[in-house]
Scaffold this active site. Structure first.
Site, PDB file in Angstrom:
ATOM      1  N   SER A 144       0.864  -1.176   0.000  1.00 19.34           N
ATOM      2  CA  SER A 144       0.000   0.000   0.000  1.00 19.34           C
ATOM      3  C   SER A 144       0.898   1.222   0.000  1.00 19.34           C
ATOM      4  CB  SER A 144      -0.878   0.004   1.258  1.00 19.34           C
ATOM      5  OG  SER A 144      -1.494   1.262   1.456  1.00 19.34           O
ATOM      6  N   TYR A 157      -2.436  -0.096  10.443  1.00 21.65           N
ATOM      7  CA  TYR A 157      -2.392  -0.486   9.036  1.00 21.65           C
ATOM      8  C   TYR A 157      -1.036  -0.134   8.432  1.00 21.65           C
ATOM      9  CZ  TYR A 157      -3.729  -0.987   4.142  1.00 21.65           C
ATOM     10  OH  TYR A 157      -3.785  -1.375   2.827  1.00 21.65           O
TER      11      TYR A 157
END
Length: 242
Positions: A144, A157
């Site tokens: 990501s 995250y």
């Protein structure tokens, strides 16, 4: 590019990037061992495929957080197809809402880290053990943009993706002069069902500005079609003019 005879293991194959990549790989002639945590959703995803693609898939329900389940799944893939050429780690979870570090409980920390980091590690380890026997293979980890820039409300995250990035870079270094390549793809927001788990609904207007899972699947095909002498460490992809 044709992938006839190539064997790919895809995690998170029941939806999102995993499902899109499975379709793309099958469309090029690959065999796919499709892994997902939810057996019913995995079965539904496979049944949604055209008949000519469906026959080249083996669905293997497996929780990437579970060491024995991962080992069984990889053994099963080799038992069915004889080898593993590609591993695509697409399984992942995100935070349900933005939280500062002091607001996070351990259960939420573990939920995200166990899938995004531990699951990636377990899959990579088992793949490398098998690929090393043939000195051949390609591991692609879906990371990501959060693996490169953390924000205050997405700490877990980002931590999980930073960790997966470090794991990826370590494997690149260790396998630099072997027949095993390792690459990461780091997308910005992608329109998948991961947004349905958020505490606050995400608007259709916002989703319309996101990348699509098929965009990432196209990049997977691009990577594995490069000549064996070519290595790309990471591809960062974001929406344009949004």
């Amino acid at each position: 590019m044709e992938l006839n005879g190539t064997v790919a293991v895809v995690t998170g194959a029941s939806s999102g990037i995993g499902l899109a990549a499975m379709r793309a790989l099958l469309g090029k002639g690959a065999y796919v061992a499709a892994l997902a945590r939810d057996a019913d959703r995995l079965s539904h995803a496979i049944e949604s495929l055209p008949p000519e693609l469906k026959r080249n898939v083996t669905g293997i329900p497996a929780d990437v957080r579970n060491e024995s389940a991962v080992r069984f799944a990889m053994d099963e893939a080799v038992s069915v197809y004889g080898k593993i050429d590609i591993l695509l780690n697409a399984a992942g979870v995100s935070m349900r809402e933005k939280q500062l570090v002091q607001e996070i409980d351990l259960a939420e920390w573990n939920r995200i880290m166990e899938t995004n980091l531990t699951g990636t590690f377990l899959m990579c380890r088992e793949a490398l053990l098998r690929m090393s026997e043939r000195n051949s293979g390609y591991i692609i980890n879906i990371l990501s943009t959060a693996a490169f820039q953390a924000s205050g409300g997405d700490s877990i995250y980002s931590a999980s993706k930073y960790g997966a990035r470090a794991l990826t870079e370590a494997m690149i270094s260790a396998n630099r002069h072997t027949g095993i390549r390792v690459t990461s793809i780091s997308p910005g927001a992608v329109d998948t069902n991961i947004w349905s788990h958020k505490t606050k609904p995400v608007s259709a207007e916002k989703k319309a500005t996101m990348l699509k899972a098929e965009h990432i699947a196209d990049i997977v095909l691009f990577l594995i079609s490069r000549p064996p002498s070519v290595h790309i460490e990471n591809i960062t992809v974001t929406p344009w003019n949004r």
